[in-house]
Design an enzyme around this catalytic site. Structure first.
Site, PDB file in Angstrom:
ATOM      1  N   TYR A 150       0.164   1.138   7.274  1.00 45.57           N
ATOM      2  CA  TYR A 150       0.844   2.031   6.333  1.00 45.57           C
ATOM      3  C   TYR A 150       0.519   3.492   6.659  1.00 45.57           C
ATOM      4  O   TYR A 150       1.426   4.309   6.861  1.00 45.57           O
ATOM      5  CB  TYR A 150       0.390   1.683   4.911  1.00 45.57           C
ATOM      6  CG  TYR A 150       1.060   2.474   3.810  1.00 45.57           C
ATOM      7  CD1 TYR A 150       2.364   2.170   3.408  1.00 45.57           C
ATOM      8  CD2 TYR A 150       0.393   3.495   3.147  1.00 45.57           C
ATOM      9  CE1 TYR A 150       2.971   2.884   2.380  1.00 45.57           C
ATOM     10  CE2 TYR A 150       0.995   4.205   2.114  1.00 45.57           C
ATOM     11  CZ  TYR A 150       2.282   3.892   1.732  1.00 45.57           C
ATOM     12  OH  TYR A 150       2.885   4.593   0.715  1.00 45.57           O
ATOM     13  N   VAL A 192      -3.231  -0.250  -9.032  1.00 44.77           N
ATOM     14  CA  VAL A 192      -4.230  -0.275 -10.090  1.00 44.77           C
ATOM     15  C   VAL A 192      -3.636  -0.137 -11.497  1.00 44.77           C
ATOM     16  O   VAL A 192      -4.063  -0.842 -12.421  1.00 44.77           O
ATOM     17  CB  VAL A 192      -5.329   0.792  -9.819  1.00 44.77           C
ATOM     18  CG1 VAL A 192      -4.799   2.213  -9.933  1.00 44.77           C
ATOM     19  CG2 VAL A 192      -6.512   0.592 -10.728  1.00 44.77           C
ATOM     20  N   PHE A 196      -4.198  -3.126 -14.202  1.00 43.76           N
ATOM     21  CA  PHE A 196      -5.016  -2.931 -15.406  1.00 43.76           C
ATOM     22  C   PHE A 196      -4.191  -3.169 -16.670  1.00 43.76           C
ATOM     23  O   PHE A 196      -4.648  -3.807 -17.613  1.00 43.76           O
ATOM     24  CB  PHE A 196      -5.595  -1.501 -15.436  1.00 43.76           C
ATOM     25  CG  PHE A 196      -6.753  -1.261 -14.495  1.00 43.76           C
ATOM     26  CD1 PHE A 196      -7.202  -2.255 -13.626  1.00 43.76           C
ATOM     27  CD2 PHE A 196      -7.404  -0.033 -14.479  1.00 43.76           C
ATOM     28  CE1 PHE A 196      -8.280  -2.029 -12.753  1.00 43.76           C
ATOM     29  CE2 PHE A 196      -8.484   0.205 -13.618  1.00 43.76           C
ATOM     30  CZ  PHE A 196      -8.908  -0.787 -12.751  1.00 43.76           C
ATOM     31  N   GLY A 212     -16.021   1.243  -9.428  1.00 39.67           N
ATOM     32  CA  GLY A 212     -15.009   1.996 -10.172  1.00 39.67           C
ATOM     33  C   GLY A 212     -15.275   3.488 -10.190  1.00 39.67           C
ATOM     34  O   GLY A 212     -14.725   4.208 -11.030  1.00 39.67           O
ATOM     35  N   ASP A 278     -11.088   1.845   1.437  1.00 42.50           N
ATOM     36  CA  ASP A 278     -10.547   2.355   0.168  1.00 42.50           C
ATOM     37  C   ASP A 278     -10.978   3.836   0.011  1.00 42.50           C
ATOM     38  O   ASP A 278     -12.173   4.132  -0.009  1.00 42.50           O
ATOM     39  CB  ASP A 278     -11.137   1.523  -0.975  1.00 42.50           C
ATOM     40  CG  ASP A 278     -10.335   1.623  -2.244  1.00 42.50           C
ATOM     41  OD1 ASP A 278      -9.413   0.818  -2.419  1.00 42.50           O
ATOM     42  OD2 ASP A 278     -10.635   2.516  -3.065  1.00 42.50           O
TER      43      ASP A 278
END
Ligand code: NAD
Ligand code: UDP
Ligand code: UDP
Length: 337
Positions: A150, A192, A196, A212, A278
């Protein structure tokens, strides 16, 4: 009959996806004819169902990695899965979509001598070591990791846009889009905000990857689409790349807590392993968009989340799911322009 002299025939690739569907609707509302081209790999008919009967809207099922010969006045190139779980499912196809798709859409724009806008991404900055990220920053990207299909695909697409600009004098516009959320995301999108919200509404554990503490900046979809529209209609010397995003920065734990507070859900926050590469922090500088486009986001995270939660609540009920929590939310249309 009123004739709109400014009416154009506009191609939106990826028009059945999350952002594309909002863009198609906005352009049709403005009086333009829209040709939506999509292979439905992550897009859905539901996102554009209300447009299908509109005489100004055409839908073509097509994969942009193959040449496309149509007659249009302008192109928004959005085709590409955007969620890590989806773009990593068939990584070779993801790179092909970004690179061959860009070549085909640029070839089409070159033949027709028309403007073309690329939906690029904050992922071109990778896991940034400069914070916040200005457009001049070249990024910190792993070329061989699981996100590379990507990230590098989108970087190569930007290269192609600027080479067509320099080599063929093509009218290009490159928007670097930061995390955007809102109605028309899929419940199984995997990003996300949708994860969530759906987990909280269904009373399932809310999955925080890592501890987190990583940050993101979330832009509500109508603000983002307004930025793309302004960029496309800006003077020819404005090519970008231009960051379009909301600079409000939140940790993923803060986001989870907000979602629980707004939904009134008693879901537990649980930690899961952090995906490879990440990015640890992300926040756009948006001075350039302000100066050149007169653009700034208008919808804060709490407001946008309420609208998005109302959307998912309706969608999950449509699918016969039982919803938990105690709340009264405004309908999603309340802040959708
Ligand atoms: P999405 O997955 O909801 O939409 C992408 C659309 O492109 C889908 O309808 C999909 O079916 C279509 N598509 C994918 N490959 C195709 C192909 N080969 N041929 C034709 N159609 C194809 O994602 P989105 O969030 O709406 O993102 C739209 C664009 O914006 C993408 O290019 C993405 O990289 C970019 N972007 C989005 C975000 C965000 O936060 N939403 C952030 C940065 C960049
Ligand atoms: N292309 C397309 N539609 C068009 C014109 C071109 O899909 O209307 C494709 C074409 O198949 C080619 C690509 O765009 O593979 C790049 O076209 P360009 O003219 O830039 O390059 P060339 O054809 O010279 O390789
Ligand atoms: N994330 C999370 N739980 C989830 C999905 C994502 O904690 O259920 C984290 C993810 O690790 C990343 C952030 O949320 O740090 C944003 O992820 P997303 O996939 O939405 O977008 P991107 O990483 O492409 O910015």
């Amino acid at each position: 009959m009123t004739v709109l002299f400014s009416q154009k025939r506009i191609l939106v690739t990826g028009g059945a996806g999350f952002l594309g569907s909002h863009l198609c609707r906005r352009l049709v509302k403005q009086g333009h004819e829209v040709l939506c081209v999509d292979n439905f790999c992550t897009g859905t008919r539901r996102n554009i169902i209300d447009l299908l009967d509109d005489p100004k809207f055409d839908l073509l099922r097509h994969n942009v990695t193959f040449p496309l010969f149509v007659e249009v006045d302008e192109i928004y190139n959005l085709a590409c899965p955007a969620s890590p779980i989806h773009y990593q499912m068939d990584p070779v196809q993801t790179t092909k979509t970004s690179v061959s798709g860009a070549i085909n859409m640029l070839g089409l724009a070159k033949r027709l001598k028309i403007r073309i806008l690329q939906a690029s991404t904050s992922e071109v900055y990778g896991d940034p070591v400069v914070h916040p990220q200005p457009e001049e920053y070249w990024g910190n990207v792993n070329p061989i990791g699981s996100r590379s299909c990507y990230d590098e695909g989108k970087r190569c697409a930007e290269t192609l846009f600027f080479d067509y600009y320099r080599q063929h004098n093509l009218g290009i516009k490159v928007a670097r889009i930061f995390n955007t959320y809102g109605p028309n995301m899929r419940p199984d999108d995997g990003r996300v905000v949708s994860n969530f919200i759906c987990q909280a509404l269904l009373g399932e554990d809310v999955t925080i990857y890592g501890h987190g503490q990583q940050t993101r900046s979330f832009c509500y979809v109508t603000d983002l689409i307004d930025g793309l529209d302004r960029l496309m209609n800006s003077p020819p010397n404005i090519t970008g790349p231009i960051n379009i995003g909301n600079p409000g920065e939140f940790t993923m734990r803060e986001l989870a807590e907000k979602v629980l507070a707004i939904t009134g859900s008693k879901s537990k926050l649980v930690e899961r392993s952090l995906p490879e590469d990440d990015p640890k922090q992300r926040k756009p500088t948006i001075e350039l968009a302000g100066k050149l486009l007169g653009w700034r986001p208008t919808i804060n995270l709490d407001e946008g989340l309420k609208s998005t939660i109302a959307y998912f609540e309706g969608l999950l009920r449509e699918h016969g799911k039982a919803i938990v929590g105690d709340r009264t939310l405004q309908p999603s249309s309340a802040i959708d322009k």
